[in-house]
Design an enzyme around this catalytic site. Structure first.
Site, mmCIF file in Angstrom:
data_model
loop_
_atom_site.group_PDB
_atom_site.id
_atom_site.type_symbol
_atom_site.label_atom_id
_atom_site.label_comp_id
_atom_site.label_asym_id
_atom_site.label_seq_id
_atom_site.Cartn_x
_atom_site.Cartn_y
_atom_site.Cartn_z
ATOM 1 N N GLU A 48 -6.846 4.407 7.935
ATOM 2 C CA GLU A 48 -6.673 5.849 7.666
ATOM 3 C C GLU A 48 -7.926 6.430 7.025
ATOM 4 O O GLU A 48 -8.278 7.579 7.264
ATOM 5 C CB GLU A 48 -5.419 6.064 6.790
ATOM 6 N N ASN A 59 0.859 -1.185 0.000
ATOM 7 C CA ASN A 59 0.000 0.000 0.000
ATOM 8 C C ASN A 59 0.894 1.233 0.000
ATOM 9 O O ASN A 59 1.482 1.570 1.026
ATOM 10 C CB ASN A 59 -0.897 -0.035 1.251
ATOM 11 N N TRP A 60 1.000 1.874 -1.165
ATOM 12 C CA TRP A 60 1.935 2.996 -1.286
ATOM 13 C C TRP A 60 1.356 4.289 -0.699
ATOM 14 O O TRP A 60 2.038 5.313 -0.679
ATOM 15 C CB TRP A 60 2.325 3.211 -2.757
ATOM 16 N N LYS A 61 0.098 4.245 -0.298
ATOM 17 C CA LYS A 61 -0.566 5.422 0.283
ATOM 18 C C LYS A 61 -0.366 6.650 -0.630
ATOM 19 O O LYS A 61 -0.346 6.506 -1.835
ATOM 20 C CB LYS A 61 -0.061 5.683 1.702
ATOM 21 N N GLU A 99 -5.383 -5.329 10.687
ATOM 22 C CA GLU A 99 -4.384 -4.283 10.878
ATOM 23 C C GLU A 99 -4.646 -3.555 12.193
ATOM 24 O O GLU A 99 -5.443 -2.601 12.227
ATOM 25 C CB GLU A 99 -4.470 -3.272 9.727
ATOM 26 N N HIS A 106 -9.499 0.937 4.900
ATOM 27 C CA HIS A 106 -8.214 1.096 5.595
ATOM 28 C C HIS A 106 -8.433 2.003 6.811
ATOM 29 O O HIS A 106 -9.244 2.925 6.770
ATOM 30 C CB HIS A 106 -7.182 1.718 4.645
ATOM 31 N N GLY A 114 2.421 2.005 10.728
ATOM 32 C CA GLY A 114 3.341 3.135 10.568
ATOM 33 C C GLY A 114 4.056 3.533 11.849
ATOM 34 O O GLY A 114 4.684 4.580 11.913
ATOM 35 N N GLY A 155 2.764 -1.216 4.326
ATOM 36 C CA GLY A 155 2.786 0.207 3.995
ATOM 37 C C GLY A 155 4.219 0.670 3.783
ATOM 38 O O GLY A 155 4.798 0.479 2.715
ATOM 39 N N GLY A 156 4.823 1.243 4.833
ATOM 40 C CA GLY A 156 6.159 1.836 4.743
ATOM 41 C C GLY A 156 7.189 0.987 4.006
ATOM 42 O O GLY A 156 7.882 1.478 3.106
ATOM 43 N N SER A 211 3.445 -2.447 10.341
ATOM 44 C CA SER A 211 4.908 -2.453 10.465
ATOM 45 C C SER A 211 5.550 -3.800 10.094
ATOM 46 O O SER A 211 6.487 -4.252 10.757
ATOM 47 C CB SER A 211 5.316 -2.011 11.868
HETATM 48 C C1 PEP Z 1 -0.777 -0.075 6.019
HETATM 49 O O1 PEP Z 1 -0.792 1.042 5.587
HETATM 50 O O2 PEP Z 1 -1.718 -0.831 5.734
HETATM 51 C C2 PEP Z 1 0.316 -0.498 6.868
HETATM 52 C C3 PEP Z 1 0.257 -1.679 7.440
HETATM 53 O O3 PEP Z 1 1.365 0.380 7.039
HETATM 54 P P1 PEP Z 1 2.802 0.061 7.710
HETATM 55 O O4 PEP Z 1 3.309 -1.214 7.082
HETATM 56 O O5 PEP Z 1 3.646 1.227 7.367
HETATM 57 O O6 PEP Z 1 2.576 -0.099 9.165
#
Ligand code: PEP
Length: 258
Positions: free
Chosen positions: A98, A10-12, A168, A96, A174, A235-236, A214
């Site tokens: 966010e 997920n590049w957000k 999640e 998600h 994040g 994500g990251g 993470s």
């Molecule tokens: C996400 O955005 O779904 C996520 C899990 O982010 P991260 O891996 O950065 O925690």
């Protein structure tokens, strides 16, 4: 029962089209031998068609990060399932945390989007998970159960097997704080039990439940070795080709088809 792992990036709201092409190319170059892991890239809308061009003729699939529950009309700023399909998407991330936290998405809206996605032929990745406050108040199972049941309201057995559920925990997204494998597995198993009660155990065994929060090369293997963890939403670490590829390779290494 063996469920192919699914690793989605997920590049957000990161990466211009030029940067997306570069990142997708690096991932493609380093994953072409991997056949058992479903790899999904979810760039921002403006990069979808560029990334589609990079990954054509590979096993990598394209996903989007959000969509409207409406299919067409006067909804300024929204993107429809039809547009996403035509841009090459197979998957769609829905609900998600966010989107829930910053854009007011409710379980009811998540359910509407899920139904639209399934009707229109997109494969949903439905995100569920508790906040730190909810975990500390011992409400994790209540919150996750509500996300699952309300999100999947009215979804039939033949459709639920197309849905990927992403557990999640919001406190792990994040933040660099990953849930332990025991914490993650406990909730994944709980989600599968809920699916078995709502549908039946045969269907529940077919649904893929991925962990997100993470995930990095150092923890993917221990997570994915757990019985009910079928992949990761990243994500990251998906913004860096080397880390994302290591995560994919870690998942591939731990998978044994039965
Ligand atoms: C996400 O955005 O779904 C996520 C899990 O982010 P991260 O891996 O950065 O925690």
């Amino acid at each position: 029962m063996s469920r192919n792992p699914i690793i989605a990036g997920n590049w957000k709201m990161h990466k211009t089209p030029e940067e997306s092409i570069k990142l997708a190319n690096e991932i493609k170059r380093n994953t072409f031998k991997i056949e058992d892991v479903d790899i999904v890239l979810c760039p921002p809308f403006t990069s979808l068609t560029d990334v589609k061009d990079v990954i054509q003729d590979t096993n990598i699939l394209l996903g989007a990060q959000n969509m409207s529950w409406k299919t067409e009309g006067a909804f300024t700023g929204e993107i429809s399932s039809l547009m996403l399909k035509s841009a090459g998407c197979a998957y769609i991330i829905i609900g998600h945390s966010e989107r829930r936290a910053y854009f007011g998405e409710t379980n009811e809206l998540v359910n509407k989007k899920l139904k639209t996605a399934l009707t229109e032929g997109l494969l949903p990745i439905m995100c569920v998970g508790e906040t730190l406050k909810e975990r500390e108040a011992q409400k994790t199972f209540d919150v996750v159960s509500e996300h699952v049941h309300k999100g999947l309201a009215g979804i039939e057995g033949q459709d639920i097997i197309k849905v990927v559920i992403a557990y999640e925990p919001v406190w792990a997204i994040g933040t660099g704080k990953t849930a332990t494998k025991e914490q993650a597995e406990e909730v994944h198993a709980f989600i599968r039990e809920n699916l078995a009660k709502k549908y039946n155990s045969e269907i529940a065994e077919k649904v893929r439940i991925q962990y997100g929060g993470s995930v990095k090369p150092a923890n993917i293997e221990e997570l994915i070795k757990e019985k009910d963890i079928d992949g990761a939403l990243v994500g990251g670490a998906s913004l860096d080709a080397a880390s994302f590829v290591e995560i994919i390779k870690g998942a591939n290494k731990c998978y044994t088809p039965s």
